[in-house]
Design a protein around this motif. Sequence first.
Motif, short mmCIF file in Angstrom:
data_model
loop_
_atom_site.label_atom_id
_atom_site.label_comp_id
_atom_site.label_asym_id
_atom_site.label_seq_id
_atom_site.Cartn_x
_atom_site.Cartn_y
_atom_site.Cartn_z
N ARG A 85 0.95 -1.34 0.16
CA ARG A 85 0.06 0.07 -0.11
C ARG A 85 1.00 1.20 -0.17
O ARG A 85 1.65 1.44 0.98
CB ARG A 85 -0.73 -0.11 1.36
CG ARG A 85 -1.86 1.24 1.06
CD ARG A 85 -2.68 1.30 2.52
NE ARG A 85 -3.60 2.10 2.60
CZ ARG A 85 -3.22 3.47 3.09
NH1 ARG A 85 -2.21 4.05 3.55
NH2 ARG A 85 -4.30 4.19 3.08
N ALA A 87 1.09 5.38 0.07
CA ALA A 87 0.36 6.69 0.20
C ALA A 87 1.14 7.80 0.33
O ALA A 87 2.26 7.60 0.52
CB ALA A 87 -0.45 6.36 1.74
N THR A 89 1.09 12.09 1.51
CA THR A 89 0.50 13.14 1.84
C THR A 89 1.54 14.26 2.18
O THR A 89 2.51 14.13 1.97
CB THR A 89 -0.24 13.11 3.13
OG1 THR A 89 -0.88 13.98 3.61
CG2 THR A 89 0.88 12.82 4.29
N VAL A 96 -4.70 12.30 2.18
CA VAL A 96 -3.90 11.18 1.92
C VAL A 96 -4.44 10.45 0.70
O VAL A 96 -5.74 10.21 0.62
CB VAL A 96 -3.61 10.18 3.10
CG1 VAL A 96 -2.90 8.93 2.71
CG2 VAL A 96 -3.36 10.93 4.42
N ASP A 97 -3.47 10.30 -0.06
CA ASP A 97 -4.18 9.25 -1.31
C ASP A 97 -3.42 8.05 -1.34
O ASP A 97 -1.95 8.51 -1.12
CB ASP A 97 -3.69 10.10 -2.78
CG ASP A 97 -4.25 9.49 -4.03
OD1 ASP A 97 -5.25 8.61 -3.88
OD2 ASP A 97 -3.90 9.75 -5.10
N ALA A 98 -4.08 7.09 -1.56
CA ALA A 98 -3.26 5.78 -1.56
C ALA A 98 -3.78 4.94 -2.55
O ALA A 98 -4.82 4.81 -2.87
CB ALA A 98 -3.49 5.21 -0.17
N LYS A 99 -2.99 3.80 -2.89
CA LYS A 99 -3.15 2.80 -3.87
C LYS A 99 -2.33 1.64 -3.63
O LYS A 99 -1.35 1.57 -2.83
CB LYS A 99 -2.75 3.22 -5.21
CG LYS A 99 -3.51 4.41 -5.68
CD LYS A 99 -3.19 4.72 -7.16
CE LYS A 99 -4.18 5.76 -7.60
NZ LYS A 99 -3.88 6.62 -8.77
N LEU A 113 -0.06 9.47 -7.32
CA LEU A 113 -0.62 9.98 -6.31
C LEU A 113 -1.13 11.32 -6.28
O LEU A 113 -0.14 11.81 -6.51
CB LEU A 113 -0.03 9.42 -4.89
CG LEU A 113 0.31 7.93 -4.96
CD1 LEU A 113 1.08 7.57 -3.59
CD2 LEU A 113 -1.04 7.25 -4.78
N PRO A 115 -2.64 13.88 -3.72
CA PRO A 115 -3.34 14.50 -2.64
C PRO A 115 -3.78 15.63 -2.78
O PRO A 115 -3.54 16.37 -3.94
CB PRO A 115 -2.39 14.77 -1.54
CG PRO A 115 -0.81 13.78 -1.79
CD PRO A 115 -1.24 13.57 -3.42
#
Length: 192
Positions: A85, A87, A89, A96-99, A113, A115
């Motif tokens: 994972r 993430a 920020t 927070v953007d996560a993939k 990503l 944010p």
Amino acid sequence: RSTLFPYTTLFRSDLVLDVSPGGELHVAIVDADGRKPLTARLLVHGIDGTVDPSFGPDYRASGAGPVVDALRGDVATPLPSGRYRVAATKGIEWTVDAKVVDIVPGRATSVTLAPRHVIPTPGELGCDLHVHARPSFDAPVSPEDRVLSLVAAGIDFAVPTEHNIVGDYSSAIETLDLRNELSSVNGVEVTT
């Protein structure tokens, strides 16, 4: 069987060392609204049995444990095969953007990503008025890594308060070309 440790055979297991080839992770961190590169903090955690990576000792912004402070949002790093994972920020004003990514042997995996700045603070500055780096005796972090970590955490203004030495981040800010993102004044912490 040992006479000193008669129970060793009960707990014996073979040690397996897995050195299978890994892959590479490429991350671009951008501002969700302007799509411009964003100096931000990247966190990489193993999931589904994958171990967290370690990018370096805990005092390096350029890689500390599972965290990388990404200058202008650009990270390229080798990783062991597995599921992670990732993430990003930039402090408390940002989302927070996560993939989730799968790292496959011999291949590069790319992810973007983004944010979003959700708490605007016009006329306000996020400050840290007591910061240490080298040459303070209690801080092994370089001034460049400290400046990068401050910007990635959303700090706008910092005072390097080195022990008994005037702290000055101007050179590090200039070297990293972050003069539009972090302001600083010289400081000192006098230790008696």
